[in-house]
Design a protein around this motif. Structure first.
Motif, PDB file in Angstrom:
ATOM      1  N   GLU A 178      -6.992   6.284   3.678  1.00 20.58           N
ATOM      2  CA  GLU A 178      -5.671   6.604   4.025  1.00 20.58           C
ATOM      3  C   GLU A 178      -5.499   8.231   3.687  1.00 20.58           C
ATOM      4  O   GLU A 178      -5.681   9.084   2.719  1.00 20.58           O
ATOM      5  CB  GLU A 178      -4.551   6.090   3.031  1.00 20.58           C
ATOM      6  CG  GLU A 178      -4.601   4.586   2.955  1.00 20.58           C
ATOM      7  CD  GLU A 178      -3.951   3.946   4.257  1.00 20.58           C
ATOM      8  OE1 GLU A 178      -3.028   4.737   4.801  1.00 20.58           O
ATOM      9  OE2 GLU A 178      -4.425   2.909   4.649  1.00 20.58           O
ATOM     10  N   ARG A 221      -3.038  10.007   3.193  1.00 17.24           N
ATOM     11  CA  ARG A 221      -2.081  10.567   1.946  1.00 17.24           C
ATOM     12  C   ARG A 221      -2.849  10.565   0.790  1.00 17.24           C
ATOM     13  O   ARG A 221      -2.939  11.482   0.172  1.00 17.24           O
ATOM     14  CB  ARG A 221      -0.885   9.522   2.094  1.00 17.24           C
ATOM     15  CG  ARG A 221      -0.014   9.553   2.847  1.00 17.24           C
ATOM     16  CD  ARG A 221       0.977   8.444   2.751  1.00 17.24           C
ATOM     17  NE  ARG A 221       1.890   8.611   1.601  1.00 17.24           N
ATOM     18  CZ  ARG A 221       2.834   7.587   1.080  1.00 17.24           C
ATOM     19  NH1 ARG A 221       2.874   6.458   1.903  1.00 17.24           N
ATOM     20  NH2 ARG A 221       3.326   7.849   0.031  1.00 17.24           N
ATOM     21  N   LEU A 263      -7.681   2.334  -0.789  1.00 18.39           N
ATOM     22  CA  LEU A 263      -6.796   3.440  -0.300  1.00 18.39           C
ATOM     23  C   LEU A 263      -7.829   4.686   0.178  1.00 18.39           C
ATOM     24  O   LEU A 263      -6.940   5.552   0.678  1.00 18.39           O
ATOM     25  CB  LEU A 263      -5.683   3.866  -1.514  1.00 18.39           C
ATOM     26  CG  LEU A 263      -4.931   2.778  -2.079  1.00 18.39           C
ATOM     27  CD1 LEU A 263      -4.124   3.369  -3.225  1.00 18.39           C
ATOM     28  CD2 LEU A 263      -4.037   2.034  -0.934  1.00 18.39           C
ATOM     29  N   LEU A 317       1.012   4.397  -2.650  1.00 17.61           N
ATOM     30  CA  LEU A 317       0.653   5.765  -2.488  1.00 17.61           C
ATOM     31  C   LEU A 317       1.827   6.377  -2.743  1.00 17.61           C
ATOM     32  O   LEU A 317       1.757   7.890  -3.183  1.00 17.61           O
ATOM     33  CB  LEU A 317       0.455   5.902  -0.960  1.00 17.61           C
ATOM     34  CG  LEU A 317      -0.906   5.363  -0.460  1.00 17.61           C
ATOM     35  CD1 LEU A 317      -0.920   5.108   0.998  1.00 17.61           C
ATOM     36  CD2 LEU A 317      -2.060   6.270  -0.867  1.00 17.61           C
ATOM     37  N   LYS A 319       0.956  -1.294  -0.074  1.00 20.09           N
ATOM     38  CA  LYS A 319       0.122  -0.179   0.039  1.00 20.09           C
ATOM     39  C   LYS A 319       0.869   1.178   0.110  1.00 20.09           C
ATOM     40  O   LYS A 319       0.596   2.325  -0.676  1.00 20.09           O
ATOM     41  CB  LYS A 319      -0.793   0.067   1.265  1.00 20.09           C
ATOM     42  CG  LYS A 319      -1.939   1.000   1.315  1.00 20.09           C
ATOM     43  CD  LYS A 319      -2.881   0.943   2.462  1.00 20.09           C
ATOM     44  CE  LYS A 319      -3.778  -0.345   2.318  1.00 20.09           C
ATOM     45  NZ  LYS A 319      -4.719  -0.401   3.437  1.00 20.09           N
ATOM     46  N   GLU A 320       1.907   1.217   0.723  1.00 20.40           N
ATOM     47  CA  GLU A 320       2.671   2.447   0.906  1.00 20.40           C
ATOM     48  C   GLU A 320       3.391   2.820  -0.228  1.00 20.40           C
ATOM     49  O   GLU A 320       3.506   3.941  -0.980  1.00 20.40           O
ATOM     50  CB  GLU A 320       3.745   2.391   2.147  1.00 20.40           C
ATOM     51  CG  GLU A 320       3.188   2.210   3.353  1.00 20.40           C
ATOM     52  CD  GLU A 320       2.263   3.680   3.415  1.00 20.40           C
ATOM     53  OE1 GLU A 320       2.776   4.616   3.213  1.00 20.40           O
ATOM     54  OE2 GLU A 320       1.258   3.519   4.394  1.00 20.40           O
TER      55      GLU A 320
END
Length: 513
Positions: free
Chosen positions: A499, A501, A496, A470, A466-467
């Motif tokens: 999130e 971000r 996402l 992003l 996921k990071e």
């Protein structure tokens, strides 16, 4: 500019990259859609699936056949067809079948009555072009669908330098035959010429011919022809529009120019066109496309409204207005705009596919696949239909079948976006090694050419990283990746949405308003 046009819900918004479609031709659709509307869509009540109504003052211009020995002269017939279409759309009393639907019949020898019924028009203009040296023979005939009667016909034997005069004469004679008498405004519109320079006009036609192929290589060729036309006539506003449209599609593709540079050049060309002719609808449309790329959504909407005030029959502008409104979640208004576009483009593969992107964005994936099939029935070479099909299968959890669709599309129009789809399919299938290899291949490719940041996102999501997904979405925003405009509607990003971000990016783009 098509849409660009340019322009269905962006396939790049799935994190796979940009679809190879006419700009004005790929609208983004906002989720969630009201339940009642979604049910109507699934039930098959959507406007684009109906035949257009026939009105008396309606016409289609079929592609003029090239009867010359040199196939390189194909641009003459296509160009004259497109020029006449553009002139007729400016006559308020006429309903004109738009370019994509008219060109559906190129090379097909169907009965005129069938053509008229499918396009929803009462009259058809057809003709041919034969070039020998510097000599032209152009034949034209205006036919009534109801009885096959020829209302008007003419043969022109002229020099190449007379092409502009022939186009003016044909448009005037056809308009008189359909409308009876011409008012002051109709006379002005039909007599107006974009340039008085025959060679600049020829180069412009060449540019439009190559632009209409919508591949990266042909866009580069189109750019060069438009530039040559402007060298001969710096006051040729339509040539600036052609240049702006070309950069608009380069912006959608992210190739061969990076997004920011494509949007900058497109905006500059559109503004030059408007400085020459503030009442040129095509220039306002081109500017609207560039403003979307720079996230100036309110200004883009104002530009498209102005384009439609000037020319309500401009199908690409109706389409663009539709997806702009959808980005802002004004769904009822966008539906009305897209309906008008569909009435002008009843046989357009991209329009059929656009309806599929609506199904996709509203999470009706089976219906999206049905629309992709219909689009391929209209145009078997339409690569983006395979992308829509693959994305819908991916969302349904059928990764192996989605991989097959992405690979089919790649054979039709090789672009980096397919690697994103292929990598995400491998990840969904549990083949992490192949998915990661696809990501490495993209990095190697990025050393040789520009690759849109968004192309990697779906693969990282499918890999559970996921990071990193992003990270690439933030880079998409920084580089003005066209995918950013579809962050709110794309199902792939659902994991996402909570999130911080992700929410920060959406806010910076202006999609949270």
């Amino acid at each position: 500019r098509r849409t660009p046009p340019n322009q269905g819900a962006s396939a790049e918004a799935a994190g796979f990259g940009d679809p190879a479609l006419p700009r004005n031709r790929r609208p983004g659709w906002i989720w969630p859609v009201a339940a009642a509307v979604a049910v109507a869509i699934v039930a098959g009540a959507f406007f684009a699936l109906h035949k257009p109504a026939i009105t008396d003052k309606s016409i289609a211009v079929l592609p003029f056949a090239n009867l010359g020995a040199d196939k390189n002269d194909e641009y003459l017939g296509d160009g004259m067809t497109e020029e006449l279409l553009n002139v007729f759309t400016k006559v308020p009393k006429l309903k004109v079948a738009a370019r994509t639907s008219s060109f559906f019949f190129k090379g097909k020898n169907l009965p005129i009555a069938d053509v008229g019924k499918q396009l929803g028009v009462a009259f058809v203009l057809e003709g041919s072009v034969r070039k020998t040296g510097n000599k032209l023979r152009i034949t034209t005939q205006l036919i009534a669908i109801a009885d096959g009667y020829h209302l008007w016909s003419e043969t022109y034997d002229r020099d190449m330098t007379d092409l502009l005069a022939i186009q003016t004469e044909v448009s005037q004679q056809v308009a008189k035959a359909l409308l009876g008498t011409l008012g002051v405004e109709e006379t002005r519109v039909l007599a107006k010429r974009a340039t008085e320079n025959p060679e600049a006009h020829r180069l412009y036609l060449m540019g439009r011919y190559h632009f209409a192929v919508f591949t990266e290589a042909e866009l580069v060729r189109a750019e060069e022809y438009f530039k040559q036309a402007l060298q001969l006539d710096p006051a040729f506003a339509l040539a600036y529009c052609g240049l702006a449209d070309t950069y608009g599609f380069m912006g959608v593709l992210g190739a061969p120019l990076p997004f920011k540079e494509a949007w900058r050049r497109g905006k500059n060309a559109a503004q030059k066109a408007l400085a020459l002719d503030a009442n040129l609808a095509e220039a306002h449309l081109a500017l609207s496309s560039a403003l979307v790329g720079t996230f100036e959504l309110k200004a883009s909407e104002a530009s498209i409204k102005r384009a439609l005030e000037i020319n309500p029959n401009l199908a690409a502008a109706r389409d663009q207005q539709g997806w702009l409104l959808m980005m802002e979640k004004r769904f009822d208004e966008s539906l009305a705009a897209m309906k008008k576009s569909a009435e002008l483009e009843p046989l357009s593969a991209w329009m059929c596919n656009d309806v599929g992107w609506l199904f996709y964005s509203s999470r009706h994936f089976d219906e999206a696949i049905t629309q992709a099939r219909k689009a391929l029935d209209l145009d078997a070479s339409y690569a983006n239909a395979h992308f829509l099909w693959g994305c819908a299968l991916w969302q349904r959890g059928d990764a192996a079948a989605s991989l097959a669709e992405f690979q089919k599309g790649k054979t039709l129009d090789p672009q980096p976006l397919w690697e994103g789809g292929i990598g995400s399919a491998y990840a969904r299938m549990g083949d992490r090694a192949k998915a990661e290899q696809t990501l490495r291949d993209l990095e190697e490719l990025a050393k040789r050419r520009y690759v849109a940041p968004s192309i990697r996102v779906a693969t990282y999501i499918a890999l559970g990283e996921k990071e990193k997904a992003l990270d690439w979405l933030e880079r998409s925003y920084a580089e003005q990746d066209f995918a950013c405009m579809f962050f709110q509607s794309e199902p792939t990003y659902d994991s996402l949405r909570n999130e911080p971000r992700f929410q920060a990016i959406v806010k910076k783009i202006g999609l949270d308003q």
